[in-house]
Write an enzyme that holds these catalytic residues in place. Structure first.
Site, PDB file in Angstrom:
ATOM      1  N   GLU A  17       0.845  -1.200   0.000  1.00 24.73           N
ATOM      2  CA  GLU A  17       0.000   0.000   0.000  1.00 24.73           C
ATOM      3  C   GLU A  17       0.884   1.256   0.000  1.00 24.73           C
ATOM      4  OE1 GLU A  17      -3.555   0.109   2.507  1.00 24.73           O
ATOM      5  OE2 GLU A  17      -2.886   2.051   3.254  1.00 24.73           O
ATOM      6  N   THR A  48      -4.006   4.901  -1.309  1.00 27.96           N
ATOM      7  CA  THR A  48      -5.014   5.465  -0.410  1.00 27.96           C
ATOM      8  C   THR A  48      -5.666   6.711  -1.016  1.00 27.96           C
ATOM      9  OG1 THR A  48      -3.496   6.881   0.800  1.00 27.96           O
ATOM     10  CG2 THR A  48      -3.749   4.639   1.625  1.00 27.96           C
ATOM     11  N   ALA A  51      -9.946  10.979   2.675  1.00 29.34           N
ATOM     12  CA  ALA A  51     -11.383  11.190   2.866  1.00 29.34           C
ATOM     13  C   ALA A  51     -11.673  12.677   2.750  1.00 29.34           C
ATOM     14  CB  ALA A  51     -11.820  10.669   4.227  1.00 29.34           C
ATOM     15  N   GLN A 176      -7.259  -4.017   9.005  1.00 35.29           N
ATOM     16  CA  GLN A 176      -6.552  -2.965   9.729  1.00 35.29           C
ATOM     17  C   GLN A 176      -5.273  -3.582  10.290  1.00 35.29           C
ATOM     18  OE1 GLN A 176      -5.582  -0.094  10.278  1.00 35.29           O
ATOM     19  NE2 GLN A 176      -7.413   0.867  11.160  1.00 35.29           N
TER      20      GLN A 176
HETATM   21  C1  LIG Z   1      -7.273  -1.544   4.758  1.00 35.79           C
HETATM   22  C2  LIG Z   1      -7.752  -0.160   5.111  1.00 35.79           C
HETATM   23  C3  LIG Z   1      -7.557   0.887   4.209  1.00 35.79           C
HETATM   24  C4  LIG Z   1      -8.009   2.174   4.499  1.00 35.79           C
HETATM   25  N1  LIG Z   1      -7.796   3.184   3.595  1.00 35.79           N
HETATM   26  C5  LIG Z   1      -8.263   4.435   3.847  1.00 35.79           C
HETATM   27  C6  LIG Z   1      -8.121   5.484   2.882  1.00 35.79           C
HETATM   28  O1  LIG Z   1      -7.527   5.297   1.807  1.00 35.79           O
HETATM   29  N2  LIG Z   1      -8.633   6.701   3.183  1.00 35.79           N
HETATM   30  C7  LIG Z   1      -9.297   6.954   4.374  1.00 35.79           C
HETATM   31  O2  LIG Z   1      -9.743   8.090   4.588  1.00 35.79           O
HETATM   32  N3  LIG Z   1      -9.451   5.970   5.305  1.00 35.79           N
HETATM   33  C8  LIG Z   1      -8.968   4.722   5.063  1.00 35.79           C
HETATM   34  N4  LIG Z   1      -9.154   3.713   5.991  1.00 35.79           N
HETATM   35  C9  LIG Z   1      -9.817   4.025   7.270  1.00 35.79           C
HETATM   36  C10 LIG Z   1     -11.369   3.890   7.190  1.00 35.79           C
HETATM   37  O3  LIG Z   1     -11.883   4.861   6.309  1.00 35.79           O
HETATM   38  C11 LIG Z   1     -11.921   4.098   8.600  1.00 35.79           C
HETATM   39  O4  LIG Z   1     -11.550   3.040   9.446  1.00 35.79           O
HETATM   40  C12 LIG Z   1     -13.429   4.372   8.705  1.00 35.79           C
HETATM   41  O5  LIG Z   1     -13.710   4.856  10.013  1.00 35.79           O
HETATM   42  C13 LIG Z   1     -14.316   3.152   8.483  1.00 35.79           C
HETATM   43  O6  LIG Z   1     -14.326   2.781   7.162  1.00 35.79           O
HETATM   44  P1  LIG Z   1     -15.045   1.395   6.712  1.00 35.79           P
HETATM   45  O7  LIG Z   1     -14.991   1.360   5.263  1.00 35.79           O
HETATM   46  O8  LIG Z   1     -14.515   0.248   7.477  1.00 35.79           O
HETATM   47  O9  LIG Z   1     -16.536   1.733   7.222  1.00 35.79           O
HETATM   48  P2  LIG Z   1     -17.822   0.826   7.422  1.00 35.79           P
HETATM   49  O10 LIG Z   1     -17.689  -0.501   6.794  1.00 35.79           O
HETATM   50  O11 LIG Z   1     -18.993   1.659   7.017  1.00 35.79           O
HETATM   51  O12 LIG Z   1     -17.829   0.585   8.994  1.00 35.79           O
HETATM   52  C14 LIG Z   1     -17.870   1.680   9.894  1.00 35.79           C
HETATM   53  C15 LIG Z   1     -18.714   1.302  11.121  1.00 35.79           C
HETATM   54  O13 LIG Z   1     -20.070   1.074  10.713  1.00 35.79           O
HETATM   55  C16 LIG Z   1     -20.488  -0.268  11.009  1.00 35.79           C
HETATM   56  N5  LIG Z   1     -21.210  -0.758   9.815  1.00 35.79           N
HETATM   57  C17 LIG Z   1     -20.662  -1.107   8.627  1.00 35.79           C
HETATM   58  N6  LIG Z   1     -21.640  -1.444   7.739  1.00 35.79           N
HETATM   59  C18 LIG Z   1     -22.817  -1.298   8.391  1.00 35.79           C
HETATM   60  C19 LIG Z   1     -24.171  -1.476   8.016  1.00 35.79           C
HETATM   61  N7  LIG Z   1     -24.516  -1.864   6.776  1.00 35.79           N
HETATM   62  N8  LIG Z   1     -25.137  -1.226   8.950  1.00 35.79           N
HETATM   63  C20 LIG Z   1     -24.820  -0.828  10.186  1.00 35.79           C
HETATM   64  N9  LIG Z   1     -23.542  -0.619  10.617  1.00 35.79           N
HETATM   65  C21 LIG Z   1     -22.549  -0.850   9.724  1.00 35.79           C
HETATM   66  C22 LIG Z   1     -19.206  -1.056  11.238  1.00 35.79           C
HETATM   67  O14 LIG Z   1     -19.411  -2.130  12.160  1.00 35.79           O
HETATM   68  C23 LIG Z   1     -18.268   0.016  11.807  1.00 35.79           C
HETATM   69  O15 LIG Z   1     -18.471   0.164  13.173  1.00 35.79           O
HETATM   70  C24 LIG Z   1      -8.686   2.425   5.737  1.00 35.79           C
HETATM   71  C25 LIG Z   1      -8.870   1.365   6.652  1.00 35.79           C
HETATM   72  C26 LIG Z   1      -8.411   0.085   6.350  1.00 35.79           C
HETATM   73  C27 LIG Z   1      -8.589  -1.031   7.342  1.00 35.79           C
END
Ligand SMILES: Cc1cc2nc3c(=O)[nH]c(=O)nc-3n(C[C@H](O)[C@H](O)[C@H](O)COP(=O)(O)OP(=O)(O)OC[C@H]3O[C@@H](n4cnc5c(N)ncnc54)[C@H](O)[C@@H]3O)c2cc1C
Length: 292
Positions: A17, A48, A51, A176
């Site tokens: 990454e 990346t 956001a 993560q």
């Molecule tokens: C591998 C990796 C790469 C990343 N790359 C970036 C990046 O390039 N740019 C950046 O800004 N951030 C990045 N992040 C950070 C990420 O944006 C944050 O962790 C963010 O807070 C959550 O993103 P998510 O896509 O996991 O969210 P979600 O999947 O939406 O999850 C967020 C929360 O909502 C809950 N949830 C999920 N789906 C649902 C649903 N359908 N109904 C109800 N609750 C739900 C989950 O349990 C969790 O608590 C990255 C994280 C990882 C692990």
């Protein structure tokens, strides 16, 4: 190449990454980074996406992903967050990716901040479903959290939500970072129990200086095992030794994961070519042996 298909042809997938440089004036550094990483022959490189980042930063994610494909013939994955974005913003970015021949997307919500509130998409699963409906030729990956996402009430609830992501079209997860493999193994057991079938890669971040660990832990909340803290404290005053110890720690973590049949390793390179090269060279024969 569809990222999900990689897992059908390999026992252990290995990916890297990178991130676009924050300052537009230092954009050239990413070209040097990619040039340095090209010889490591990763199965894919993900880029990346800030956001709610500026137009320039978003353009850079697309431009870097495109360069990885055209210049180095390595499969790119573009990250894409939806917090703070409208459907129109997302469509514009998807069209840009498609025009550049980038078909793999890591669909993310992004962190919710005062500047980045939910507009059209509440969760990454909503973004994944939207992309699939808009253009089914995109392959979607998603994020997962071996120690649970900080917004979730508990790990079981978080894993239930992962099922929703899988149902929305996510065909591969990247985890993560974590420093204690036991958390990852416990997570994998739970994931298996709830019936999630798609491949999951373990995200590993080599920690090579003290400032990095403080920043990283406060950002992602990963817990620190005693042996990791002992290492950090022992070499805190010696940056050269700390770097070697951090690289050795990450390498040991990766080998243990491979010994325990992990499906993939995703190395958070932090754009550090030397560290990525040292780790990749140490595990190259091991991965090659698994993939024979
Ligand atoms: C591998 C990796 C790469 C990343 N790359 C970036 C990046 O390039 N740019 C950046 O800004 N951030 C990045 N992040 C950070 C990420 O944006 C944050 O962790 C963010 O807070 C959550 O993103 P998510 O896509 O996991 O969210 P979600 O999947 O939406 O999850 C967020 C929360 O909502 C809950 N949830 C999920 N789906 C649902 C649903 N359908 N109904 C109800 N609750 C739900 C989950 O349990 C969790 O608590 C990255 C994280 C990882 C692990």
């Amino acid at each position: 190449m569809n990222i999900q298909r990689l897992f059908e042809s390999k026992k252990v997938v290995y990916s890297l990454e990178v991130f676009p440089p924050k300052k537009t004036t230092s954009i050239d550094t990413i070209y040097n980074t990619l040039y340095g990483l090209r010889g490591l022959k990763p199965d894919f490189i993900s880029v990346t996406y800030g956001a709610g980042g500026s137009e320039t930063q978003k353009n850079k994610t697309c431009e870097i992903a495109s360069l990885i494909r055209s210049e180095y013939q390595i499969e790119p994955v573009s990250h894409l967050t939806c917090a703070g974005s409208t459907k129109e913003d997302i469509i514009e970015f998807l069209n840009r990716l498609k025009a550049e021949g980038v078909h793999n997307i890591l669909a993310l919500r992004g962190d919710i901040t005062p500047e980045n509130q939910v507009i059209d998409f509440e969760h990454a699963s909503d973004l994944a479903a939207f992309i699939k409906k808009y253009d089914d030729s995109f392959n979607i990956s998603g994020a997962c959290y071996p120690e649970g996402h900080c917004d979730a009430a508990n790990i079981d609830e978080d894993i239930e939500n992962l099922k929703k992501k899988e149902a929305a079209g996510v065909g591969h997860f990247i985890s993560q970072l974590f420093f204690d493999n036991d958390h990852f193994y416990e997570f994998m057991n739970k994931v298996e129990k709830v019936g999630i079938k798609v491949p999951i890669e373990a995200g590993i971040m080599p920690v090579i200086n003290k400032a990095q660990i403080e920043r990283t832990v406060s950002m992602c909340g990963a817990s620190l095992p005693v042996k990791f803290s002992k290492m950090m404290n022992k070499y805190a005053q010696d940056p050269v030794a700390l770097k070697d110890a951090g690289i050795a720690f990450a390498t040991e973590q990766i080998i243990d994961l491979i010994n325990n049949d992990v499906q993939g390793i995703h190395l958070y390179t932090m754009n550090n070519v030397e560290t990525a090269t040292r780790i990749t060279n140490s595990i190259a024969n091991i991965i090659a042996s698994c993939n024979k």
